[in-house]
Scaffold this motif. Structure first.
Motif, short mmCIF file in Angstrom:
data_model
loop_
_atom_site.label_atom_id
_atom_site.label_comp_id
_atom_site.label_asym_id
_atom_site.label_seq_id
_atom_site.Cartn_x
_atom_site.Cartn_y
_atom_site.Cartn_z
N PRO A 100 3.61 -4.54 -0.39
CA PRO A 100 2.76 -3.44 -0.86
C PRO A 100 2.72 -3.30 -2.38
O PRO A 100 1.74 -2.77 -2.92
CB PRO A 100 3.39 -2.20 -0.21
CG PRO A 100 4.06 -2.71 1.01
CD PRO A 100 4.57 -4.08 0.64
N THR A 103 -0.76 -5.30 -5.02
CA THR A 103 -1.88 -4.50 -4.50
C THR A 103 -3.12 -5.32 -4.15
O THR A 103 -3.84 -4.96 -3.22
CB THR A 103 -2.24 -3.41 -5.51
OG1 THR A 103 -2.51 -4.02 -6.79
CG2 THR A 103 -1.10 -2.41 -5.67
N TRP A 106 -2.29 -7.18 -0.78
CA TRP A 106 -1.99 -6.21 0.30
C TRP A 106 -3.27 -5.51 0.74
O TRP A 106 -3.52 -5.34 1.94
CB TRP A 106 -0.96 -5.21 -0.18
CG TRP A 106 -0.33 -4.44 0.96
CD1 TRP A 106 -0.67 -3.20 1.39
CD2 TRP A 106 0.73 -4.88 1.80
NE1 TRP A 106 0.11 -2.84 2.46
CE2 TRP A 106 0.99 -3.84 2.73
CE3 TRP A 106 1.49 -6.05 1.85
CZ2 TRP A 106 1.97 -3.95 3.71
CZ3 TRP A 106 2.48 -6.15 2.84
CH2 TRP A 106 2.70 -5.10 3.74
N ARG A 107 -4.10 -5.13 -0.23
CA ARG A 107 -5.38 -4.49 0.10
C ARG A 107 -6.28 -5.45 0.88
O ARG A 107 -6.97 -5.05 1.82
CB ARG A 107 -6.07 -4.02 -1.17
CG ARG A 107 -7.33 -3.19 -0.94
CD ARG A 107 -7.99 -2.82 -2.26
NE ARG A 107 -7.05 -2.16 -3.18
CZ ARG A 107 -6.70 -2.66 -4.34
NH1 ARG A 107 -7.20 -3.81 -4.78
NH2 ARG A 107 -5.86 -2.00 -5.12
N ASP A 449 -0.78 -12.71 -5.11
CA ASP A 449 -1.39 -11.57 -5.80
C ASP A 449 -1.79 -11.95 -7.23
O ASP A 449 -2.86 -11.55 -7.71
CB ASP A 449 -0.43 -10.39 -5.84
CG ASP A 449 -1.11 -9.09 -6.21
OD1 ASP A 449 -1.76 -8.49 -5.34
OD2 ASP A 449 -1.02 -8.69 -7.40
#
Length: 468
Positions: A100, A103, A106-107, A449
Motif C-alpha cells: 500500500p 501508491t 497498489w491503486r 511502482d
C-alpha cells in the motif's frame, strides 16, 4: 498494516492466501513483419520496451488520444517482471512484491480487481550465530535486526525529509552520497555478530556492500517511513493473477500496436521526427519516443544525436544490480516454514518460505554470486547445505538477470554519487526522446511502482510533440 483491504478482501501483512484471481485481460501481440523488405510505418509515439514503465507510458499516451506502437525485444511482455510456473505453482522470476505504500501499483491492482496474495508468515528464522546458524523466533530475529537497521539509517530523516523528492536536501546529500554501504558499516564499529546480521540485510540488496550506495538504503528506509515493520512488510503482498497479468491488463487499455521479438538497434532524432530501427530490419517513425528499457541497456542502442555524458556514464556504471539472481526451489528438509538469512559472502543470501507441498517446501531464494548456476540442482544444493545441512534440492529454476541481454541486471540499487550526480540529468528528455525505467524513479526505484512513476513522467514529456 493489519486489516488493509483490497478488492473487498481483508488482509493481514503476513497472512495466508486471501484473494482469487480475476479474469485475465486479453491483448493482441504481433511478431515483427516477416517481409523481406524493411517496414516503415508511422505512429504518434513509439515506446521501446513492454515492462511496467513502457506499458504505463503507452496507456497514458493513449488516454491523450495518441497512437502508440510498442517494440519489445523479448517474446513476452513484463520486462524484469515475469510470471511463469515451477513445479505446478505460479511463480515470479523477477519483481513480485507490492505494498500500500507504493501508491501507483497498489491503486492499479485495486482498479483492475485482480486481488492480492499475502505470503505466509514464517514460524521461525534461521540467522547467524557466533559459531554458525541458529533458529530464532521471528519477533526476536527481526526485532534485533530491525534495531540494527534503524541505527544504520539514523540519518535518513535528515537527508530524506521528503522521500518522494529525494534531492530536496541535495546540499547535505552531496557530502554523504560518495559513501558505500561498507563505509557506513565500518563507521558503526559493530560486533562480529551484529556485522553478520547487517551485511546480509544491506549489502545483499545492492550487489555487495562495496557496490551499493549508503544513500540508496537511506532513501528506501525513508520510503518505509523509517519503520522496520514497514520495511519488512513491503515484501509481503503480490498480485493474485501474477505480475504479467497486471502488465497485460494495462497494455490492453493502451490499445497499442505491440511488436514482440523486436530488439531496437538505433534511434535517430532528426529534429522533426524520430526513426527507430530494429535488429530484425524493421524501421518505424514517430513524432517522439519513450525508451523504456533498463539503464544498463542504454549503451547497447545507437542514438543520434548521441546520449549525454551522464546517460552513458549511468549505463556504464550500472543502476540495475549486474549480479542479481533469483531462484525457486523445491526442498526436502527439516527446515519447515523458516526464513533463512545469511551474512554477506554466502552464495545464497536469502531463502523465503512460500508454500508447504505434500513432500517438500517451496521457497524462493536470492543470490549475487556469479559462480553459482541457479539452474544447476547440484550447485544449488551445495549452496543451501552451507546453511541447512540436511537439505535436498528436488528441483530448481533460476534467472540470472545480469546475463539477460535485455536487462543486464536486476532491480536498481544506485551506486555512490549516482543520486546527486546523475539522477536529475537522466530524468530529463533528450530532444524528442524520453526515458522511463524503475531505475530512475524518484520514489520506489527498483520496484514496479517506480517503473509506473517513471512511465507517467516520460509520457508527459513526449506528449507535447504529438498533441493532436
Amino acid at each position: 498494516m493489519s486489516g488493509t483491504k483490497t478488492s473487498g478482501i481483508a488482509l493481514s501483512r503476513r497472512g495466508v492466501l486471501t484473494a482469487a484471481t480475476a479474469a485475465a485481460a486479453h491483448t493482441v501481440l504481433r511478431p515483427p513483419s516477416a517481409s523481406a523488405a524493411p517496414a516503415r510505418t508511422a505512429s504518434d509515439v513509439i515506446v521501446v520496451g513492454a515492462g511496467f514503465a513502457g506499458v504505463t507510458a503507452a496507456r497514458a499516451l493513449r488516454r491523450r488520444g495518441l497512437r502508440v506502437r510498442v517494440l519489445e525485444a523479448r517474446n513476452r511482455i513484463g520486462g524484469r517482471t515475469w510470471t511463469t510456473t515451477f513445479e505446478g505453482e505460479q511463480v515470479e522470476m523477477g519483481g513480485v512484491w507490492v505494498d500500500p505504500l507504493q501508491t501507483h501499483v497498489w491503486r492499479e491492482i485495486e482498479n483492475q480487481g485482480t486481488g492480492i496474495v499475502a505470503d505466509p508468515a514464517a514460524e521461525r528464522a534461521l540467522f547467524p550465530t557466533a559459531t554458525g546458524f541458529g533458529y530464532y523466533h521471528p519477533e526476536e530475529a527481526f526485532g534485533w535486526q530491525g534495531a540494527l537497521l534503524a541505527r544504520f539509517s539514523e540519518r535518513a530523516r535528515e537527508l530524506f525529509p521528503d522521500a518522494a523528492n529525494p534531492l530536496v536536501r541535495a546540499d547535505l546529500l552531496r557530502r554523504v552520497d560518495p559513501q558505500t554501504i561498507r563505509d557506513r558499516l565500518d563507521a558503526m564499529r559493530l560486533s562480529v555478530l551484529d556485522e553478520k546480521w547487517l551485511t546480509g540485510a544491506t549489502g545483499g540488496l545492492g550487489g555487495g556492500s562495496e557496490r551499493g550506495a549508503y544513500t540508496q538504503f537511506l532513501h528506501l528506509w525513508a520510503l518505509c517511513n523509517h519503520n522496520a515493520d514497514q520495511y519488512y512488510g513491503i515484501n509481503t503482498y503480490r498480485p493474485a493473477s501474477g505480475m504479467t497479468s497486471l502488465a497485460r491488463a494495462i497494455l490492453t487499455e493502451a490499445a497499442a500496436d505491440v511488436r514482440l521479438n523486436s530488439p531496437v538497434r538505433s534511434i535517430i532524432d532528426t529534429g522533426r521526427e524520430v526513426v527507430v530501427r530494429t535488429r530484425t530490419g524493421a524501421s518505424y517513425t514517430a513524432t517522439s519516443v519513450v525508451v523504456a528499457v533498463p539503464v544498463n541497456v542504454w549503451n547497447t542502442i545507437e542514438f543520434s544525436p548521441g546520449l549525454t555524458v551522464e546517460r552513458r556514464r549511468a549505463s556504464s556504471q550500472t543502476f540495475g544490480v549486474p549480479t542479481a539472481q533469483k531462484l525457486w526451489l523445491r526442498l526436502r528438509t527439516s527446515l519447515g516454514n523458516t526464513y533463512v538469512h545469511t551474512p554477506e559472502g554466502y552464495p545464497i543470501h536469502t531463502l523465503v518460505p512460500i508454500k508447504q507441498l505434500a513432500d517438500s517446501q517451496l521457497m524462493v531464494g536470492f543470490s549475487g554470486d556469479q559462480r553459482l548456476d541457479v539452474n544447476n540442482v547440484a550447485q544449488v544444493e551445495r549452496a543451501v547445505r552451507l546453511v541447512v545441512p540436511d537439505a535436498t534440492v528436488l528441483a530448481v529454476r533460476g534467472q540470472h538477470w545480469g546475463a539477460d541481454p535485455h536487462a543486464l541486471g536486476g532491480g536498481a540499487f544506485r551506486r555512490p554519487r549516482q543520486l546527486t550526480g546523475l539522477l536529475n540529468a537522466v530524468q530529463l528528455p533528450h530532444g524528442r526522446i524520453s526515458f522511463a525505467t524503475s531505475d530512475i524513479a524518484s520514489g520506489w526505484s527498483g520496484y514496479v511502482d517506480g517503473a509506473m512513476e517513471s512511465g507517467l513522467r516520460a509520457a508527459e514529456q513526449v506528449a507535447r510533440f504529438a498533441s493532436r
